[in-house]
Scaffold this motif. Structure first.
Motif, PDB file in Angstrom:
ATOM      1  N   PRO A 178       0.799  -1.224   0.000  1.00  0.00           N
ATOM      2  CA  PRO A 178       0.000   0.000   0.000  1.00  0.00           C
ATOM      3  C   PRO A 178       0.833   1.276   0.000  1.00  0.00           C
ATOM      4  N   ARG A 179       2.158   1.133   0.130  1.00  0.00           N
ATOM      5  CA  ARG A 179       3.018   2.319   0.246  1.00  0.00           C
ATOM      6  C   ARG A 179       3.514   2.760  -1.124  1.00  0.00           C
ATOM      7  N   LEU A 180       3.097   3.940  -1.553  1.00  0.00           N
ATOM      8  CA  LEU A 180       3.538   4.508  -2.827  1.00  0.00           C
ATOM      9  C   LEU A 180       4.860   5.234  -2.619  1.00  0.00           C
ATOM     10  N   LEU A 181       5.896   4.789  -3.325  1.00  0.00           N
ATOM     11  CA  LEU A 181       7.202   5.434  -3.210  1.00  0.00           C
ATOM     12  C   LEU A 181       7.303   6.673  -4.085  1.00  0.00           C
ATOM     13  N   PHE A 182       6.939   6.514  -5.355  1.00  0.00           N
ATOM     14  CA  PHE A 182       6.974   7.662  -6.270  1.00  0.00           C
ATOM     15  C   PHE A 182       6.017   7.407  -7.421  1.00  0.00           C
ATOM     16  N   ARG A 183       5.653   8.492  -8.101  1.00  0.00           N
ATOM     17  CA  ARG A 183       4.709   8.390  -9.216  1.00  0.00           C
ATOM     18  C   ARG A 183       5.013   9.486 -10.228  1.00  0.00           C
ATOM     19  N   ARG A 184       4.610   9.215 -11.455  1.00  0.00           N
ATOM     20  CA  ARG A 184       4.762  10.178 -12.559  1.00  0.00           C
ATOM     21  C   ARG A 184       6.183  10.754 -12.627  1.00  0.00           C
ATOM     22  N   ILE A 185       7.166   9.870 -12.559  1.00  0.00           N
ATOM     23  CA  ILE A 185       8.557  10.310 -12.660  1.00  0.00           C
ATOM     24  C   ILE A 185       8.939  10.414 -14.133  1.00  0.00           C
ATOM     25  N   ASP A 186       9.300  11.614 -14.540  1.00  0.00           N
ATOM     26  CA  ASP A 186       9.789  11.874 -15.896  1.00  0.00           C
ATOM     27  C   ASP A 186      11.204  12.439 -15.771  1.00  0.00           C
ATOM     28  N   VAL A 187      12.175  11.744 -16.319  1.00  0.00           N
ATOM     29  CA  VAL A 187      13.555  12.219 -16.248  1.00  0.00           C
ATOM     30  C   VAL A 187      14.354  11.618 -17.394  1.00  0.00           C
ATOM     31  N   ALA A 188      15.338  12.363 -17.869  1.00  0.00           N
ATOM     32  CA  ALA A 188      16.207  11.894 -18.951  1.00  0.00           C
ATOM     33  C   ALA A 188      17.659  12.142 -18.558  1.00  0.00           C
ATOM     34  N   LEU A 189      18.510  11.152 -18.791  1.00  0.00           N
ATOM     35  CA  LEU A 189      19.945  11.281 -18.555  1.00  0.00           C
ATOM     36  C   LEU A 189      20.636  11.409 -19.903  1.00  0.00           C
ATOM     37  N   MET A 190      21.202  12.585 -20.142  1.00  0.00           N
ATOM     38  CA  MET A 190      21.832  12.883 -21.426  1.00  0.00           C
ATOM     39  C   MET A 190      23.320  12.527 -21.407  1.00  0.00           C
ATOM     40  N   PRO A 191      23.891  12.223 -22.574  1.00  0.00           N
ATOM     41  CA  PRO A 191      25.333  11.967 -22.639  1.00  0.00           C
ATOM     42  C   PRO A 191      26.125  13.174 -22.125  1.00  0.00           C
ATOM     43  N   GLY A 192      27.220  12.905 -21.444  1.00  0.00           N
ATOM     44  CA  GLY A 192      28.091  13.976 -20.982  1.00  0.00           C
ATOM     45  C   GLY A 192      27.529  14.805 -19.852  1.00  0.00           C
ATOM     46  N   THR A 193      26.740  14.166 -18.978  1.00  0.00           N
ATOM     47  CA  THR A 193      26.175  14.889 -17.837  1.00  0.00           C
ATOM     48  C   THR A 193      26.379  14.087 -16.554  1.00  0.00           C
ATOM     49  N   LEU A 194      26.463  14.816 -15.446  1.00  0.00           N
ATOM     50  CA  LEU A 194      26.548  14.212 -14.122  1.00  0.00           C
ATOM     51  C   LEU A 194      25.418  14.786 -13.289  1.00  0.00           C
ATOM     52  N   SER A 195      24.499  13.934 -12.847  1.00  0.00           N
ATOM     53  CA  SER A 195      23.348  14.358 -12.054  1.00  0.00           C
ATOM     54  C   SER A 195      23.419  13.715 -10.681  1.00  0.00           C
ATOM     55  N   LEU A 196      23.055  14.472  -9.656  1.00  0.00           N
ATOM     56  CA  LEU A 196      22.935  13.925  -8.309  1.00  0.00           C
ATOM     57  C   LEU A 196      21.485  13.587  -8.039  1.00  0.00           C
ATOM     58  N   LEU A 197      21.265  12.523  -7.278  1.00  0.00           N
ATOM     59  CA  LEU A 197      19.938  12.155  -6.828  1.00  0.00           C
ATOM     60  C   LEU A 197      19.922  12.257  -5.312  1.00  0.00           C
TER      61      LEU A 197
END
Length: 213
Positions: free
Chosen positions: A19-38
């Protein structure tokens, strides 16, 4: 980056445990040559989201588009995926051969040199400290020069110099065109090296610019 496609793209992704929803409607793109933090609070679902990205956990809804072959995906989780009874070099040879990489011996030696473990090549991984095991795990990840790199708190157990080495290696991977997503427990310090910071909170993903933007 006109005309360049993301190496990884999530569209409307959702995940729940019972019953526990962690996340929803996640839209994300990882492009070449990028560093992203989460980033996000403990229990927000960061590791689960990364496992969805790596193809290890199926989303309950939405689409995951990964445009790199399995052998070019580097995933570093809390577990080190090392065999304690094998020597450091033997561990890397095993993974290189399992992945079907050419010149496994050369790759193993180069990876050990890169992470500063060359003189420990013939020591069993089971006697390594947490920091040394994490370095060996990083060497495993680097064997195939992955184009998509997913790191779940990779600095855990590393001293200051090892953390600096890790960041330097990821920036080099970024410069050769890799897309990197890094779950960090030091967002304030690491964000100055990142293109953006993605924060998972209230079951959604919020984006803000990093220090490299």
């Amino acid at each position: 980056m006109e005309g360049v496609r993301p190496l990884l793209e999530l569209q409307g992704v959702a995940k729940a445990f019972g019953p526990r929803l962690l996340f929803r409607r996640i839209d994300v793109a990882l492009m070449p040559g990028t560093l992203s933090l989460l980033a996000g609070a403990n229990g927000a679902g960061k590791s689960t989201l990364m496992r969805v990205m790596a193809g290890l956990t199926k989303p309950d809804s939405g689409t995951v588009l990964r445009r790199v072959p399995d052998e070019r995906l580097g995933y570093m989780a809390h577990a080190t995926f090392l065999y304690p009874g094998l020597e450091a070099e033997e561990n890397l040879l095993f993974w290189a051969r399992a992945a079907g990489l050419d010149h496994p011996g050369e790759r193993a030696k180069k990876a050990l040199e890169t992470v500063g473990l060359a003189r420990h090549a013939h020591e069993r991984a089971g006697i390594f400290s947490r920091g040394m095991a994490q370095r060996l795990n990083l060497a495993r990840l680097l064997l195939a020069e992955p184009s998509l790199i997913l790191l779940d708190e990779p600095a855990t157990g590393l001293d200051v110099s090892s953390r600096a080495m890790l960041m330097e290696l990821m920036l080099k991977a970024r410069s050769r065109g890799a897309a990197i997503l890094w779950i960090s427990h030091d967002t304030a310090g690491d964000s100055r090296h990142a293109d953006r910071v993605l924060t998972l909170e209230n079951r959604s993903l919020r984006e803000e610019a990093g220090g490299l933007s």
